[in-house]
Write an enzyme that holds these catalytic residues in place. Structure first.
Site, PDB file in Angstrom:
ATOM      1  N   SER A   1       0.886  -1.536  -0.246  1.00 53.44           N
ATOM      2  CA  SER A   1       0.033  -0.095  -0.201  1.00 53.44           C
ATOM      3  C   SER A   1       1.003   1.413   0.025  1.00 53.44           C
ATOM      4  O   SER A   1       2.015   1.195   0.883  1.00 53.44           O
ATOM      5  CB  SER A   1      -0.901  -0.078   0.888  1.00 53.44           C
ATOM      6  OG  SER A   1      -1.916   1.345   1.635  1.00 53.44           O
ATOM      7  N   ALA A   2       0.758   2.148  -1.222  1.00 53.03           N
ATOM      8  CA  ALA A   2       1.550   3.113  -1.358  1.00 53.03           C
ATOM      9  C   ALA A   2       1.861   3.976   0.646  1.00 53.03           C
ATOM     10  O   ALA A   2       2.755   5.007   0.627  1.00 53.03           O
ATOM     11  CB  ALA A   2       0.845   4.060  -2.225  1.00 53.03           C
TER      12      ALA A   2
ATOM     13  N   CYS B   1      -7.900   0.084  26.040  1.00 55.04           N
ATOM     14  CA  CYS B   1      -9.252   0.527  26.351  1.00 55.04           C
ATOM     15  C   CYS B   1      -9.315   1.887  25.107  1.00 55.04           C
ATOM     16  O   CYS B   1      -9.563   3.051  25.702  1.00 55.04           O
ATOM     17  CB  CYS B   1      -8.153   1.072  26.941  1.00 55.04           C
ATOM     18  SG  CYS B   1      -6.892   0.167  28.216  1.00 55.04           S
TER      19      CYS B   1
END
Length: 461
Positions: free
Chosen positions: A194-195, A320
């Protein structure tokens, strides 16, 4: 304001910005058309594909651009499974894969397939032999990340790829976190990235499928991107993604060494300056820019908010900080402390001064959060005659159950037990982790009489 969350999205590289602006003027036409503007767009697309393929280590005609890294993973998994449906329907993954892989596995299981998860050790790495053992007959596809998104641990891809080759099972590698630092070694069959992880624009992924891999694209397709990523290409973003990948690769050796030294400083100084901290992930086989640590007796969401107030942008795998109130699946699979978890991932160009200021600010921030939560700050109290105590923490969220355990462990004699009642999923991870950090014995768990789970701890010292 120092931005320390490059593992989520790296700042846009200057080369990407320049290429994006230039290609907005030159690459707006349809690259499938034969007129002048279309030919110009096609030249830009072909050049981008060649540059990306060179960085990946594959042929240009083996690589397609997708609308995201997640889409590349989904298309790769579904296409490879469909292409090998006659072989079997079992997908083999590591327990710490990115959520895009695990979600694809859930979809596969819902459609009647099976998924085998290979466990990891406390560093977050799979054992290559254990992974090989999971490649039993019926395995159609294996997936293994090159490096973990949350803790930075590098996986034994080359060894697993060799085992996959011997078992005649294709291997899909999620290289999103590592591709900017270098090519993925080993005989992988498919690769996704992913770029925005290496400083390119968001909305561009890539999928490489080696020649000879059985692959059947799923869903409607068209003539674009070999039918594997239908729709009009976002050519300016693709050009910027390829240009930035080439640029970060040129800087990778020098910048990687510099950032590794800064991360080493964090890995060393944080446990020295902040009590009760567990640095997680492999100390050696790891990405150069990423370090994760967990702070006992700390609410992760509050910690991140306080660091943001001090000017530092970091992320967390603590329960949390999530809407599901469950710890990160990565930390859970590793069996490490999840409360007060902080992931620091340094972008290219991070200065020593910013890292040193973070190290100076962190101890006070952690101490302040612990004080507000009433965390124990002294040695255990004098034991009472009782050999066992029950702590009711039902309805309380991390890190309160562990804090209450720590406050009373000294109230039982050595050999005595404390039972913590909790309905927080994080307790299943954090109570055993606390026992390991404190040298106490975790006995086990059982269903609680009034609901939740009863976690039993025996005092050893």
């Amino acid at each position: 304001m120092p931005y320390f969350d490059a593992a989520s999205a790296a700042p846009l590289h200057p080369v990407a910005r320049q290429a994006l602006l230039a290609s907005l003027d030159e690459g707006w036409a349809d690259p499938a058309r034969l007129y002048r503007e279309g030919r110009r767009a096609r030249l830009l697309l072909d050049a981008a594909r060649e540059a990306a393929a060179e960085a990946v280590g594959c042929r240009p005609d083996e690589l397609v651009f997708t609308p995201s890294g997640t889409r590349a993973v989904h298309a790769g998994i579904s296409g490879a499974l469909a292409g090998r449906r006659r072989v079997g329907n079992r997908l083999v993954v590591s327990a710490v894969e990115h959520s895009s892989v695990l979600h694809a596995g859930e979809t596969h299981a819902a459609a009647g397939g099976t998924v085998t998860e290979v466990p990891v050790d406390r560093s977050g790495a799979v054992d290559a032999e254990a992974f090989a053992a999971a490649l039993a007959p019926g395995a159609a596809l294996a997936c293994l990340q090159s490096a973990n998104h949350e803790v930075g641990t590098e996986q034994p891809v080359a060894e697993v790829a060799e085992a996959c080759r011997a078992a005649d099972v294709p291997l899909l590698v999620d290289a999103a976190q590592s591709l900017g630092w270098g090519p993925v070694d080993g005989g992988w069959s498919l690769l996704a990235a992913s770029a925005h992880k290496w400083g390119g624009p968001a909305g561009v992924g890539l999928l490489a499928v080696r020649k000879g891999v059985r692959f059947a694209p799923q869903g409607p397709s068209d003539e674009r991107e070999s039918g594997r990523a239908p729709g009009f290409e976002n050519l300016p973003a693709i050009v910027a993604a390829a240009a930035s990948l080439r640029a970060v690769r040129a800087e990778a050796a020098a910048e990687g060494a510099r950032l590794r030294a800064l991360v080493d400083r964090i890995r060393t100084r944080v446990p020295q300056s902040v009590p009760d901290v567990e640095v997680v992930g492999d100390a050696v086989r790891r990405l150069p820019h990423l370090v994760t640590f967990s702070c006992l007796y700390v609410d992760g969401e509050t910690l991140l908010s306080e660091l943001d107030r001090e000017g530092f942008s970091v992320s967390s795998g603590s329960s949390c900080t999530s809407s599901t109130l469950t710890p990160s699946h990565v930390l859970r699979a590793m069996g490490v402390l999840s409360e007060g978890n902080v992931r620091v991932s340094l972008p290219v160009g991070t200065s020593e001064e910013d890292v040193d200021r973070f190290l100076a600010v962190l101890p006070g921030v952690v101490a302040g959060v612990r004080e507000r939560l009433g965390a124990p700050a002294s040695a255990p109290s004098t034991p009472t005659p009782s050999d066992s105590l029950v702590v009711d923490s039902l309805g309380k969220r991390c890190p309160i159950p562990v804090i209450e355990l720590a406050k009373v462990i000294g109230d039982v004699p050595v050999g005595g037990t404390v039972t913590v009642l909790s309905d927080d999923a994080a307790a299943r991870l954090d109570i055993p982790a606390w026992c390991e950090m404190r040298g106490q014995e975790y006995v086990g768990e059982s269903p609680g009489v009034g609901g939740g789970t009863a976690y039993v701890v025996r005092r050893v010292s």
